[in-house]
Design a protein around this motif. Structure first.
Motif, PDB file in Angstrom:
ATOM      1  N   LEU A 165       2.028  -5.262   3.348  1.00 53.85           N
ATOM      2  CA  LEU A 165       2.597  -4.633   2.171  1.00 53.85           C
ATOM      3  C   LEU A 165       3.203  -5.674   1.240  1.00 53.85           C
ATOM      4  O   LEU A 165       3.394  -6.842   1.617  1.00 53.85           O
ATOM      5  CB  LEU A 165       3.635  -3.587   2.581  1.00 53.85           C
ATOM      6  N   ILE A 166       3.460  -5.229   0.039  1.00 51.38           N
ATOM      7  CA  ILE A 166       4.145  -6.079  -0.941  1.00 51.38           C
ATOM      8  C   ILE A 166       5.575  -5.562  -1.092  1.00 51.38           C
ATOM      9  O   ILE A 166       5.786  -4.370  -1.349  1.00 51.38           O
ATOM     10  CB  ILE A 166       3.428  -6.050  -2.300  1.00 51.38           C
ATOM     11  N   LEU A 177      -2.426  -3.074  -9.042  1.00 52.33           N
ATOM     12  CA  LEU A 177      -1.767  -4.341  -8.733  1.00 52.33           C
ATOM     13  C   LEU A 177      -2.080  -5.349  -9.839  1.00 52.33           C
ATOM     14  O   LEU A 177      -3.197  -5.388 -10.361  1.00 52.33           O
ATOM     15  CB  LEU A 177      -2.269  -4.874  -7.392  1.00 52.33           C
ATOM     16  N   SER A 178      -1.097  -6.142 -10.162  1.00 49.65           N
ATOM     17  CA  SER A 178      -1.299  -7.135 -11.215  1.00 49.65           C
ATOM     18  C   SER A 178      -2.301  -8.197 -10.773  1.00 49.65           C
ATOM     19  O   SER A 178      -2.474  -8.458  -9.583  1.00 49.65           O
ATOM     20  CB  SER A 178       0.035  -7.809 -11.565  1.00 49.65           C
ATOM     21  N   SER A 182      -8.907  -6.007  -3.547  1.00 51.35           N
ATOM     22  CA  SER A 182      -8.819  -4.845  -4.424  1.00 51.35           C
ATOM     23  C   SER A 182      -7.577  -4.980  -5.294  1.00 51.35           C
ATOM     24  O   SER A 182      -6.587  -5.598  -4.901  1.00 51.35           O
ATOM     25  CB  SER A 182      -8.741  -3.556  -3.602  1.00 51.35           C
ATOM     26  N   ASN A 183      -7.635  -4.378  -6.490  1.00 48.93           N
ATOM     27  CA  ASN A 183      -6.453  -4.393  -7.359  1.00 48.93           C
ATOM     28  C   ASN A 183      -5.707  -3.068  -7.307  1.00 48.93           C
ATOM     29  O   ASN A 183      -4.964  -2.724  -8.224  1.00 48.93           O
ATOM     30  CB  ASN A 183      -6.860  -4.709  -8.803  1.00 48.93           C
ATOM     31  N   HIS A 184      -5.921  -2.301  -6.222  1.00 44.13           N
ATOM     32  CA  HIS A 184      -5.193  -1.048  -6.005  1.00 44.13           C
ATOM     33  C   HIS A 184      -4.417  -1.104  -4.696  1.00 44.13           C
ATOM     34  O   HIS A 184      -4.851  -1.735  -3.725  1.00 44.13           O
ATOM     35  CB  HIS A 184      -6.143   0.153  -5.962  1.00 44.13           C
ATOM     36  N   GLY A 185      -3.270  -0.441  -4.683  1.00 49.41           N
ATOM     37  CA  GLY A 185      -2.480  -0.287  -3.470  1.00 49.41           C
ATOM     38  C   GLY A 185      -1.817   1.074  -3.479  1.00 49.41           C
ATOM     39  O   GLY A 185      -2.039   1.876  -4.395  1.00 49.41           O
ATOM     40  N   VAL A 210       4.639  -1.471  -1.312  1.00 51.82           N
ATOM     41  CA  VAL A 210       3.268  -1.163  -1.723  1.00 51.82           C
ATOM     42  C   VAL A 210       2.329  -1.555  -0.585  1.00 51.82           C
ATOM     43  O   VAL A 210       2.229  -2.734  -0.232  1.00 51.82           O
ATOM     44  CB  VAL A 210       2.871  -1.909  -3.009  1.00 51.82           C
ATOM     45  N   LEU A 211       1.674  -0.568   0.010  1.00 51.65           N
ATOM     46  CA  LEU A 211       0.739  -0.840   1.102  1.00 51.65           C
ATOM     47  C   LEU A 211      -0.541  -1.445   0.535  1.00 51.65           C
ATOM     48  O   LEU A 211      -1.117  -0.924  -0.426  1.00 51.65           O
ATOM     49  CB  LEU A 211       0.397   0.448   1.849  1.00 51.65           C
ATOM     50  N   ILE A 212      -0.993  -2.550   1.155  1.00 54.61           N
ATOM     51  CA  ILE A 212      -2.223  -3.196   0.681  1.00 54.61           C
ATOM     52  C   ILE A 212      -3.282  -3.331   1.772  1.00 54.61           C
ATOM     53  O   ILE A 212      -4.468  -3.447   1.476  1.00 54.61           O
ATOM     54  CB  ILE A 212      -1.926  -4.577   0.072  1.00 54.61           C
TER      55      ILE A 212
END
Length: 312
Positions: free
Chosen positions: A289-290, A220-221, A232-235, A257-259
């Motif tokens: 999510l995004i 994730l940006s 976290s910067n992962h999804g 994108v699930l967060i």
């Protein structure tokens, strides 16, 4: 277990004791004919019940097992769980003693162990080695929960999947499998075997939660992390949806994108599996999510994972 009388030669005594373990454990190890060519091995875990490695069964009917006394008898598949690679067979009219099981959670790297298998026409086979690595509970790449991570120091020879893994006391710590790690033999701990066997005998399957999605981890940006106050910067990018599955019915779309799952970060597949235990089936799961650069939320009713479906 009984040990041989000391000969005064430590190596001879060790050799005799190992042979005695193989002979004793081998009485409860069978050859399983559930695929073409080389049979796999299986272990009499309870009276009239054999456990083996699920990946070695290529058919659900017409399975036979060869016993220690040379008899070949039919077996009925009670169920199999690909997540833990455990399959359970029932034998009718066969009342042989089960193995003496131990606790694989006591094993440590470097412990001596014996894999005891049974081939077709060659009787009992054995392989001697050490534990290469051992640790706590872990989740397999197929989504099953094992009670201990136990890796052997090498791969398994043909026919040794489903074999009994015994320690130097002759207690069976679990069964061997080649399906859970590339290039290495793994041990399905006896505690796991017992738990899965109980569920398979009761209902023929192991229940796990199911969303009906395929995902891949993405970065994730920094802008998104800051904008949405993420930890976290992962999804997980949704790259496939099972038609009519729980996620699709809840409105999840390809490209989402699930967060978060129930307020907890969703960084990798393990986070999804953790949220989808057997107790989650039928429960509402809140998903953050995004979508299109913005945060969105929905609620999914967790289903029961189809036995042959690869989606989580």
């Amino acid at each position: 277990m009984e040990t041989s009388t000391s000969s005064g030669n430590p190596l001879q005594d060790l050799s005799d004791n190992l042979a005695a373990i193989v002979e004793r454990v081998g009485q409860s190890v069978v050859a399983v004919h559930g695929r073409h060519r080389i049979p796999s091995s299986g272990v009499i875990w309870r009276h009239g019940v054999v456990v083996t490695a699920a990946h070695t069964l290529r058919r659900a009917e017409g399975i036979d097992v060869t016993l220690a006394d040379g008899r070949t008898v039919p077996a009925v598949l009670a169920g199999r769980d690909t997540g833990t690679d455990v399959a359970v067979l029932k034998l009718d009219g066969v009342d042989l003693d089960p193995v003496e099981s131990g606790d694989a959670r006591s094993l440590k790297a470097g412990h001596f162990v014996l894999a005891v298998a049974r081939g077709d026409g060659f009787g009992t086979s054995a392989d001697f080695g050490v534990i290469g690595n051992a640790g706590g509970p872990w989740r397999t790449w197929r989504g099953g929960q094992l009670d201990a991570f136990v890796r052997l120091d090498g791969g398994l020879r043909p026919g040794f999947s489903g074999a009994a893994l015994a320690d130097v006391r002759g207690q069976v710590m679990g069964i061997c499998t080649s399906a859970l790690a590339r290039g290495a033999g793994m041990v399905i701990p006896g505690v796991t075997v017992e738990r899965v066997t109980e569920e398979l005998l009761a209902k023929g399957r192991v229940s796990r939660g199911y969303l009906g999605i395929g995902t891949q981890q993405v970065n994730l940006s920094d802008a998104w992390v800051e904008k949405m106050s993420l930890s976290s910067n992962h999804g997980l990018l949704v790259n496939s949806l099972a038609p009519g599955g729980p996620a699709e019915q809840a409105g999840v779309l390809l490209g989402d994108v699930l967060i978060e799952l129930d307020g907890k970060p969703c960084r990798d597949v393990d986070d999804v599996h953790t949220a989808l235990g057997s107790g989650s089936i039928g429960q509402q799961l809140k998903i953050a999510l995004i979508r299109g650069g913005e945060r969105a939320e929905c609620s999914v009713t967790v289903g029961e994972r189809p036995q042959r479906d690869s989606c989580r």
